[in-house]
Motif scaffolding. Structure first.
Motif, PDB file in Angstrom:
ATOM      1  N   PRO A 191       0.143 -16.632  -3.056  1.00 31.05           N
ATOM      2  CA  PRO A 191      -0.719 -17.581  -3.780  1.00 31.05           C
ATOM      3  C   PRO A 191      -1.727 -16.821  -4.642  1.00 31.05           C
ATOM      4  O   PRO A 191      -2.237 -15.767  -4.239  1.00 31.05           O
ATOM      5  N   PRO A 192      -2.039 -17.325  -5.835  1.00 29.72           N
ATOM      6  CA  PRO A 192      -2.950 -16.609  -6.752  1.00 29.72           C
ATOM      7  C   PRO A 192      -4.325 -16.335  -6.145  1.00 29.72           C
ATOM      8  O   PRO A 192      -4.999 -15.382  -6.536  1.00 29.72           O
ATOM      9  N   SER A 193      -4.754 -17.168  -5.202  1.00 32.69           N
ATOM     10  CA  SER A 193      -6.083 -17.001  -4.612  1.00 32.69           C
ATOM     11  C   SER A 193      -6.104 -15.992  -3.464  1.00 32.69           C
ATOM     12  O   SER A 193      -7.143 -15.785  -2.831  1.00 32.69           O
ATOM     13  N   SER A 194      -4.973 -15.340  -3.184  1.00 33.16           N
ATOM     14  CA  SER A 194      -4.898 -14.413  -2.049  1.00 33.16           C
ATOM     15  C   SER A 194      -5.780 -13.188  -2.276  1.00 33.16           C
ATOM     16  O   SER A 194      -6.115 -12.839  -3.412  1.00 33.16           O
ATOM     17  N   ARG A 195      -6.123 -12.543  -1.173  1.00 30.71           N
ATOM     18  CA  ARG A 195      -6.843 -11.273  -1.224  1.00 30.71           C
ATOM     19  C   ARG A 195      -6.170 -10.290  -0.300  1.00 30.71           C
ATOM     20  O   ARG A 195      -5.615 -10.666   0.734  1.00 30.71           O
ATOM     21  N   GLY A 196      -6.208  -9.019  -0.683  1.00 29.95           N
ATOM     22  CA  GLY A 196      -5.539  -8.004   0.117  1.00 29.95           C
ATOM     23  C   GLY A 196      -6.507  -7.004   0.711  1.00 29.95           C
ATOM     24  O   GLY A 196      -7.638  -6.850   0.234  1.00 29.95           O
ATOM     25  N   GLU A 197      -6.047  -6.327   1.745  1.00 30.24           N
ATOM     26  CA  GLU A 197      -6.856  -5.285   2.408  1.00 30.24           C
ATOM     27  C   GLU A 197      -5.948  -4.152   2.824  1.00 30.24           C
ATOM     28  O   GLU A 197      -4.843  -4.387   3.348  1.00 30.24           O
ATOM     29  N   MET A 198      -6.368  -2.920   2.581  1.00 24.25           N
ATOM     30  CA  MET A 198      -5.624  -1.771   3.078  1.00 24.25           C
ATOM     31  C   MET A 198      -5.960  -1.557   4.545  1.00 24.25           C
ATOM     32  O   MET A 198      -7.125  -1.395   4.914  1.00 24.25           O
ATOM     33  N   LEU A 199      -4.946  -1.536   5.377  1.00 24.68           N
ATOM     34  CA  LEU A 199      -5.130  -1.333   6.806  1.00 24.68           C
ATOM     35  C   LEU A 199      -4.928   0.123   7.218  1.00 24.68           C
ATOM     36  O   LEU A 199      -5.482   0.564   8.227  1.00 24.68           O
ATOM     37  N   HIS A 200      -4.105   0.842   6.435  1.00 28.90           N
ATOM     38  CA  HIS A 200      -3.758   2.206   6.833  1.00 28.90           C
ATOM     39  C   HIS A 200      -3.140   2.916   5.628  1.00 28.90           C
ATOM     40  O   HIS A 200      -2.463   2.299   4.817  1.00 28.90           O
ATOM     41  N   TYR A 201      -3.394   4.222   5.523  1.00 30.17           N
ATOM     42  CA  TYR A 201      -2.724   5.074   4.538  1.00 30.17           C
ATOM     43  C   TYR A 201      -2.437   6.406   5.213  1.00 30.17           C
ATOM     44  O   TYR A 201      -3.267   6.931   5.963  1.00 30.17           O
ATOM     45  N   GLU A 202      -1.271   6.967   4.913  1.00 38.25           N
ATOM     46  CA  GLU A 202      -0.889   8.213   5.581  1.00 38.25           C
ATOM     47  C   GLU A 202       0.068   8.998   4.712  1.00 38.25           C
ATOM     48  O   GLU A 202       0.899   8.432   3.994  1.00 38.25           O
ATOM     49  N   GLN A 203      -0.056  10.317   4.765  1.00 39.61           N
ATOM     50  CA  GLN A 203       0.913  11.227   4.164  1.00 39.61           C
ATOM     51  C   GLN A 203       1.669  11.923   5.286  1.00 39.61           C
ATOM     52  O   GLN A 203       1.081  12.708   6.032  1.00 39.61           O
ATOM     53  N   CYS A 204       2.936  11.632   5.436  1.00 40.68           N
ATOM     54  CA  CYS A 204       3.769  12.261   6.467  1.00 40.68           C
ATOM     55  C   CYS A 204       4.347  13.547   5.899  1.00 40.68           C
ATOM     56  O   CYS A 204       5.130  13.511   4.942  1.00 40.68           O
ATOM     57  N   VAL A 205       3.977  14.676   6.483  1.00 40.89           N
ATOM     58  CA  VAL A 205       4.363  15.988   5.973  1.00 40.89           C
ATOM     59  C   VAL A 205       5.474  16.566   6.833  1.00 40.89           C
ATOM     60  O   VAL A 205       5.354  16.630   8.063  1.00 40.89           O
ATOM     61  N   ASP A 206       6.560  16.996   6.201  1.00 43.42           N
ATOM     62  CA  ASP A 206       7.640  17.662   6.923  1.00 43.42           C
ATOM     63  C   ASP A 206       7.137  19.012   7.418  1.00 43.42           C
ATOM     64  O   ASP A 206       6.680  19.841   6.618  1.00 43.42           O
ATOM     65  N   PRO A 207       7.208  19.267   8.727  1.00 38.97           N
ATOM     66  CA  PRO A 207       6.624  20.509   9.256  1.00 38.97           C
ATOM     67  C   PRO A 207       7.365  21.765   8.830  1.00 38.97           C
ATOM     68  O   PRO A 207       6.800  22.859   8.889  1.00 38.97           O
ATOM     69  N   GLU A 208       8.609  21.648   8.406  1.00 39.88           N
ATOM     70  CA  GLU A 208       9.400  22.834   8.074  1.00 39.88           C
ATOM     71  C   GLU A 208       9.244  23.263   6.626  1.00 39.88           C
ATOM     72  O   GLU A 208       9.101  24.455   6.347  1.00 39.88           O
TER      73      GLU A 208
END
Length: 409
Positions: free
Chosen positions: A378-395
């Motif tokens: 709906p146009p009146s919606s609002r959003g929120e960031m709950l989480h952000y992550e960078q997954c790094v390959d250990p090798e």
């Protein structure tokens, strides 16, 4: 993908994302120049001469022929043999009433109890405060009824926290007032195989180790009737696609024994994404987007939309010359957050333009489903960031970033 291989050293791993070829094939990275010329127009001798001319190294026609034979046996060449197999595999999937859990036992536990325990302890518990209660996720100034969600589509092992923050928010919403009438979940996913059409709907029961999820055939019929293309033409691509399967697993876990249906939609955006053109300018894509908005409007309070979407894919595994250093990782985070801000502002055109401008280098893997989610809200919606992550390959240091977003209205 670029990998380190015991036999070949730096190598290319070729995967058929459609799933016609049953197994990946690993070839030396030095063969890339040869593979790039397998275009169906050049004979073997010409390929050998052309590679030798461009690289300055002798390339034997017998080597080119041997590589072609190996790829043909592995179902990796577009040949009459491959096309016959593809027709057979697609027909078999189309005839099956159930879309089996393709990644159970690999990307997540195939055992029902182990899977439920992993979701509770390694995912949801991460996002709950101590004591096990669900946390409030909507900001105080925003409406509190959840209307949409964005979650990762990486394997559960690596993205456990991201899934936890996304689905703990949905758990909170389902436990509170306002969502007791939700009986349909629209699941939007990235297609990792090339699509012929902008969207592909799957009208099959989705099996999960936790129990099945039935399709909402009524809504699927509405989408099919109102769209200017066959929404089932690319249905086969759902067979091995993980981006929706992972969301189905979490939805089934949260629902427990509660009845609900799903509308699984792969969002390739077809030529729109390839040409960096806003889907609103494409008659086919726009007809589907309008049909989806209309279908949701007819079911107020009954439908929740979930996008399974990852963000950047950078580093040696994805073709970059080296891993990102700390400065580059910070720059990547800033770019990702700029895109996320467009999403949480429900700015679908702005999100598309922002992601499209560096799509070739950042390799965002969630443009289609997130854009579609934003258009469906709906146009009146609002959003929120709950989480952000960078997954790094250990090798080798490659990075896949992802976010969890909640939308309220």
């Amino acid at each position: 993908m670029v990998i380190q291989d015991e036999r070949h050293g730096r190598a290319l791993m070729l995967r058929d994302t459609e799933g016609i070829a049953p197994s990946p094939v690993v070839v030396p990275a030095a063969s890339a120049a040869v593979l790039a010329r397998f275009d169906g127009r050049r004979p073997i001798d010409e390929i050998a001469r052309d590679v030798a001319r461009s690289t300055g190294q002798h390339v034997d026609a017998a080597h080119v022929s041997q590589l072609a034979d190996e790829l043909e046996r592995a179902w990796m060449l577009d040949s009459p043999r491959f096309q016959a197999r593809r027709r057979s595999v697609v027909q078999s999937f189309d005839a099956a009433p159930i879309r089996m859990a393709a990644h159970a036992g690999g990307a997540y536990h195939g055992d029902r109890r182990k899977l439920a325990d992993f979701i509770e302890r390694k995912c949801l518990q991460v996002a709950r405060p101590q004591g096990g209660a669900t946390r409030a996720v909507a900001p105080q100034s925003a409406p509190t009824r959840m209307v949409g969600l964005c979650a990762p589509h990486m394997d559960l092992w690596r993205a456990a926290a991201g899934y936890g923050h996304a689905y703990a928010a949905l758990e909170q919403a389902l436990a509170g007032p306002g969502l007791e009438q939700v009986d349909t979940f629209v699941l939007l996913g990235t297609s990792h195989a090339a699509m012929r059409r902008p969207y592909a709907v799957c009208e099959k029961t989705f099996a999960t180790p936790l129990g099945p999820l039935e399709p909402d055939r009524e809504m699927i019929a509405e989408l099919a009737a109102a769209s200017r293309f066959d929404v089932r033409e690319d249905q086969y691509l759902h067979k091995n696609e993980h981006s929706i399967e992972f969301q189905a697993v979490f939805v089934r876990h949260l629902l427990g024994g509660r009845a609900a249906s799903i509308v699984p939609i792969l969002c390739g955006l077809s030529e729109c994404q390839a040409r960096r053109r806003d889907p609103a300018q494409d008659d086919g894509a726009e007809s589907f987007l309008r049909a989806l908005r209309d279908a949701l409007a007819k079911r107020p309070g009954r439908v929740l939309v979930i996008a399974g979407a990852d963000l950047a894919h950078v580093g040696p595994r994805f073709g970059d010359p080296a891993p990102l250093d700390e400065r580059q990782r910070t720059a990547l985070r800033d770019r990702d957050l700029a895109s996320i801000e467009r999403a949480t502002s429900i700015d679908a055109p702005g999100f598309f333009v922002d992601v499209a401008r560096d799509l070739a280098s950042r390799r965002i893997c969630g443009l289609g489903p997130i854009y579609t989610l934003l258009r469906a809200l709906p146009p009146s919606s609002r959003g929120e960031m709950l989480h952000y992550e960078q997954c790094v390959d250990p090798e080798e240091g490659s990075i896949v970033s992802h976010t969890s977003l909640g939308f309220y209205g």
